[in-house]
Design an enzyme around this catalytic site. Sequence first.
Site, PDB file in Angstrom:
ATOM      1  N   SER A 157      -9.852  -1.166   7.503  1.00 52.95           N
ATOM      2  CA  SER A 157      -8.897  -0.701   6.229  1.00 52.95           C
ATOM      3  C   SER A 157      -8.329  -1.897   5.482  1.00 52.95           C
ATOM      4  O   SER A 157      -8.012  -1.775   4.379  1.00 52.95           O
ATOM      5  CB  SER A 157      -7.862   0.502   5.892  1.00 52.95           C
ATOM      6  OG  SER A 157      -8.715   1.550   6.325  1.00 52.95           O
ATOM      7  N   SER A 163      -9.562   1.380   3.458  1.00 58.73           N
ATOM      8  CA  SER A 163      -8.835   2.335   2.771  1.00 58.73           C
ATOM      9  C   SER A 163      -7.874   1.630   1.881  1.00 58.73           C
ATOM     10  O   SER A 163      -7.395   1.859   0.642  1.00 58.73           O
ATOM     11  CB  SER A 163      -8.110   3.439   3.372  1.00 58.73           C
ATOM     12  OG  SER A 163      -7.084   2.674   4.168  1.00 58.73           O
ATOM     13  N   LYS A 207       0.800  -1.188  -0.126  1.00 63.48           N
ATOM     14  CA  LYS A 207      -0.197  -0.005  -0.061  1.00 63.48           C
ATOM     15  C   LYS A 207       0.932   1.235  -0.048  1.00 63.48           C
ATOM     16  O   LYS A 207       2.076   1.305   0.794  1.00 63.48           O
ATOM     17  CB  LYS A 207      -0.754  -0.046   1.139  1.00 63.48           C
ATOM     18  CG  LYS A 207      -1.975   1.134   1.487  1.00 63.48           C
ATOM     19  CD  LYS A 207      -2.594   0.805   2.529  1.00 63.48           C
ATOM     20  CE  LYS A 207      -3.805   2.059   2.731  1.00 63.48           C
ATOM     21  NZ  LYS A 207      -4.554   1.716   3.871  1.00 63.48           N
TER      22      LYS A 207
END
Lengths: 96, 490
Positions: free
Chosen positions: B179, B155, B80
């Site tokens: 997330s 997210s 990420k």
Amino acid sequence: MSRNPDLNIDHVARLARLALTPEEKATFAQQLGDVLHHIEQLAKVDVSGVEPSAHAFAVNNVWQEDVARPGLPVEQALHNAPAQRDHMIVVPKVVE
Amino acid sequence: MAGLFYQTIARLSADLAAKKLSAVELTQAVIARAKAVEPRIRAFNSFDESDALAQAAESDARRAAGRSRGSLEGIPIGLKDVIAVQNQPLTASSRMLANFVSPYDATVTTRLKAAGAILFGRLNCDEFAMGSSTENSAFHPTANPWDVTRVPGGSSGGSAAALAAGEAIATLGSDTGGSIRQPAAFCGVVGLKPTYGLVSRYGLIAFASSLDQIGPFARTVGDAAVLLGAIAGHDERDSTSYRVEIPDYAAALEGRRGPWKLGIPKEYFGAGLDPEIGAAVERAIDFYRGLGCEVREVSLPHTQYCLDTYYIIATAEASSNLARYDGIRYGHRASGAKDVVDLYFQSRAEGFGAEVKRRIILGTYVLSSGYYDAYYLRAQKVRTLIRRDFLAAYQQVDALITPTSPIPAFKLGEKSDPLAMYLCDVYTIGVNLAGLPGISVPCGFTAAGLPIGLQLIGQPFQEAQLLAIAHAYEREHEWSQRHPALASSG
């Protein structure tokens, strides 16, 4: 749709060092009014005698040996600076 | 047989060790797959193909010389874009950091490299990890591989979508309020949020420091166990990092088959739960009963306050953490500011997107003079009560079973109201507030073909048991062997 009478967007935006457009102020005041309205139910919880938790598993007094270790070279540390000169970060004048 | 890019770490590691496959071949297959599907998925903010191939060649050379590093030797893993990799972009999917290049490695990055992994790509997410759909990325939304008109969750949407689409063998994300688990549920993969303090946050861009944890996305529980073993453990660079013994998580999977005592928190099965999801979770509960597990209802009475508590604590910490982005030392700097203070105001106005600004305003407000006690301090106390609820439940049971998300993946653009988006996180945020480990495991599909996630919540630092419970379900179900139709067309 609600506005929170206590939420002074201009004041809070100043505290946050954030310039907002008039449109953003109007939108945020309304959206955050809704969120704050939702949050008001927390006032119903009986928290008398309850200790606050800053962390789920608080770790206290974390010490490290006081010894120098290699850090980033100046060039690398400044690599992401928006403006630099002579190994220093350039900013607008702060003293008249 | 599915393509190389859909194999598990376990299978690929065996093939690499047997020299049936090279790391370069595997990395080439993953890159080719990413190039084929990225126009539709857009899971990556960027990827550095030549760097990945160079890492793969080094891995093959190490193996040939008998110096393989560890459990992830030759396995391509995506990160990420909030996790630092030296000399690679680190943007947090924000204009603020659009041109930032990380000068150092996060601790998890160092550990993945030490285990032999090939780090490939910067994965899209909601800006500064704030959101539940990845639509808050300043660069572009990411599509759900199961239905490209829908969100991948957030997210860590890029981390989940890339894995589901075969663009990585495994990925890392971060989880502050769900997330990792919610996008794992939306994309039909396994996602694990470790106990707070198990995985170092050094080199993770901070959102809410008392809630943030890095964790793995993987095709199987076994692969998640391998990844967790590689990244977990004390780190002196994170003062909230815990000193605990790290067991062999992968070995623990087969060690114990239960039966376990499992709790069903009644508050997680109320109004707002999609009936198809409720039914799938009920079937999973029945499965555990069939294994001989004792299943009993438990109560987490403060559940209804989790969302509000979370949005006070998370935004307060975010407003403080994001104060560092001032246009001076790094990040976006506005031009034409009239003085240095104006430079802060203008750089932040230009660099941050709407959701980040909203949360900074809310967080600043709840911390401001006159409101601190009513909001922030009260929320910290309610957090204590929420935590006590879970610990009381663990007096009776080993782990809890809930849905991961009340709804399946929704349409891109469907949730424009911030409060409606926040409500997506109702089943995941309690875990963060209480600092517990939680895992989402695929447990079925809706009639429309969208993945459903089962959430298992464990006791603090008992990841080995949590993974074993999840594995007991997974080994008797075939959900993880299904792939999106994208596979055949791509």
